[in-house]
Design a protein around this motif. Sequence first.
Motif, PDB file in Angstrom:
ATOM      1  N   ALA A   1     -34.548 -42.499 -61.068  1.00 11.70           N
ATOM      2  CA  ALA A   1     -35.700 -43.383 -61.056  1.00 11.70           C
ATOM      3  C   ALA A   1     -37.001 -42.578 -61.112  1.00 11.70           C
ATOM      4  O   ALA A   1     -37.969 -42.988 -61.761  1.00 11.70           O
ATOM      5  CB  ALA A   1     -35.676 -44.271 -59.814  1.00 11.70           C
TER       6      ALA A   1
ATOM      7  N   ARG B   1     -42.263 -45.309 -59.036  1.00 16.84           N
ATOM      8  CA  ARG B   1     -40.836 -45.070 -58.830  1.00 16.84           C
ATOM      9  C   ARG B   1     -40.120 -46.360 -58.434  1.00 16.84           C
ATOM     10  O   ARG B   1     -39.010 -46.619 -58.883  1.00 16.84           O
ATOM     11  CB  ARG B   1     -40.634 -44.023 -57.729  1.00 16.84           C
ATOM     12  CG  ARG B   1     -39.158 -43.708 -57.501  1.00 16.84           C
ATOM     13  CD  ARG B   1     -38.909 -42.944 -56.230  1.00 16.84           C
ATOM     14  NE  ARG B   1     -37.479 -42.772 -56.026  1.00 16.84           N
ATOM     15  CZ  ARG B   1     -36.656 -43.706 -55.556  1.00 16.84           C
ATOM     16  NH1 ARG B   1     -37.127 -44.913 -55.264  1.00 16.84           N
ATOM     17  NH2 ARG B   1     -35.361 -43.460 -55.405  1.00 16.84           N
TER      18      ARG B   1
ATOM     19  N   ALA C   1     -39.584 -48.450 -61.531  1.00 17.14           N
ATOM     20  CA  ALA C   1     -38.501 -47.883 -62.343  1.00 17.14           C
ATOM     21  C   ALA C   1     -37.152 -48.177 -61.711  1.00 17.14           C
ATOM     22  O   ALA C   1     -36.196 -48.570 -62.396  1.00 17.14           O
ATOM     23  CB  ALA C   1     -38.707 -46.379 -62.487  1.00 17.14           C
ATOM     24  N   TRP C   2     -37.054 -47.998 -60.402  1.00 17.93           N
ATOM     25  CA  TRP C   2     -35.790 -48.243 -59.694  1.00 17.93           C
ATOM     26  C   TRP C   2     -35.373 -49.710 -59.828  1.00 17.93           C
ATOM     27  O   TRP C   2     -34.206 -50.011 -60.061  1.00 17.93           O
ATOM     28  CB  TRP C   2     -35.959 -47.886 -58.218  1.00 17.93           C
ATOM     29  CG  TRP C   2     -34.779 -48.273 -57.382  1.00 17.93           C
ATOM     30  CD1 TRP C   2     -33.596 -47.601 -57.254  1.00 17.93           C
ATOM     31  CD2 TRP C   2     -34.655 -49.455 -56.582  1.00 17.93           C
ATOM     32  NE1 TRP C   2     -32.739 -48.295 -56.424  1.00 17.93           N
ATOM     33  CE2 TRP C   2     -33.364 -49.430 -55.997  1.00 17.93           C
ATOM     34  CE3 TRP C   2     -35.506 -50.519 -56.307  1.00 17.93           C
ATOM     35  CZ2 TRP C   2     -32.918 -50.439 -55.155  1.00 17.93           C
ATOM     36  CZ3 TRP C   2     -35.053 -51.526 -55.459  1.00 17.93           C
ATOM     37  CH2 TRP C   2     -33.777 -51.480 -54.892  1.00 17.93           C
TER      38      TRP C   2
ATOM     39  N   LEU D   1     -34.058 -50.292 -63.344  1.00 26.48           N
ATOM     40  CA  LEU D   1     -32.785 -49.579 -63.517  1.00 26.48           C
ATOM     41  C   LEU D   1     -31.648 -50.300 -62.804  1.00 26.48           C
ATOM     42  O   LEU D   1     -30.526 -50.379 -63.324  1.00 26.48           O
ATOM     43  CB  LEU D   1     -32.917 -48.149 -63.002  1.00 26.48           C
ATOM     44  CG  LEU D   1     -33.758 -47.209 -63.871  1.00 26.48           C
ATOM     45  CD1 LEU D   1     -34.107 -45.944 -63.091  1.00 26.48           C
ATOM     46  CD2 LEU D   1     -33.012 -46.852 -65.154  1.00 26.48           C
TER      47      LEU D   1
END
Length: 229
Positions: free
Chosen positions: A183, A194, A197-198, A201
């Motif tokens: 991430a 982050r 992104a996490w 994902l």
Amino acid sequence: MITVLIVEDEPLIAEAHQSYLGRIPGFSVAAVAHTAREAMRAASEAAASDFPIDLVLLDIGLPDASGIALASALSGLRPAPDIITITSERDLEMVRAAVGHGALAYLLKPFTFAAFRDRLERYQRYREALPAGIDAASQAEVDRALSELRVGSDRAAAPKGAAAGTNDDIARAVRDSDDGMTADEVAKQIGVSRVTAWRYLERLADEGTVGRNAAYGKAGRPKTRYQWR
């Protein structure tokens, strides 16, 4: 049941398409072809039998012929299959050519399972909206069927609460990486936090587009690496 011919020269991508189709009720894979010649033979044999191909998922970049030329040849079969092109080709002239040779939809690589499912389910509703038999449908029936194929925005293709552009950027970053990404790495490359992104994902992992692998460092908690499936 809608019978599908997958035409894709990359075996792993063809396998992914087949796996995706297996997760959508109402579809079955009749055959997988890696070249235009294989595809035409499979479609022709099916057309001559009692089980013709209903839908072709067509990659435009084939090794032995243009996917556009194959689309034109497929349109000459009776009954002719419907076509959805699946490709990384973004040239607008190519898009127009694909549509001009019978493609009902155009799906750009890389894409998520949600985007794939959205196009296939729209096609399914399009078929259901047309009357059975060979008689001409009314204008209202035609308009209703064609409306099912239209995508008003990319929101339908992205997970709920997610922006389609960010979703695709993150999916593309993981796909293009050699050994997956964390991430943190995705956040730096895409330019998001982050946590953002996490979150994306994890959605991609939950739908099966990427896989999760624990990466153990020298100290601290293991980091999750996300790899393209």
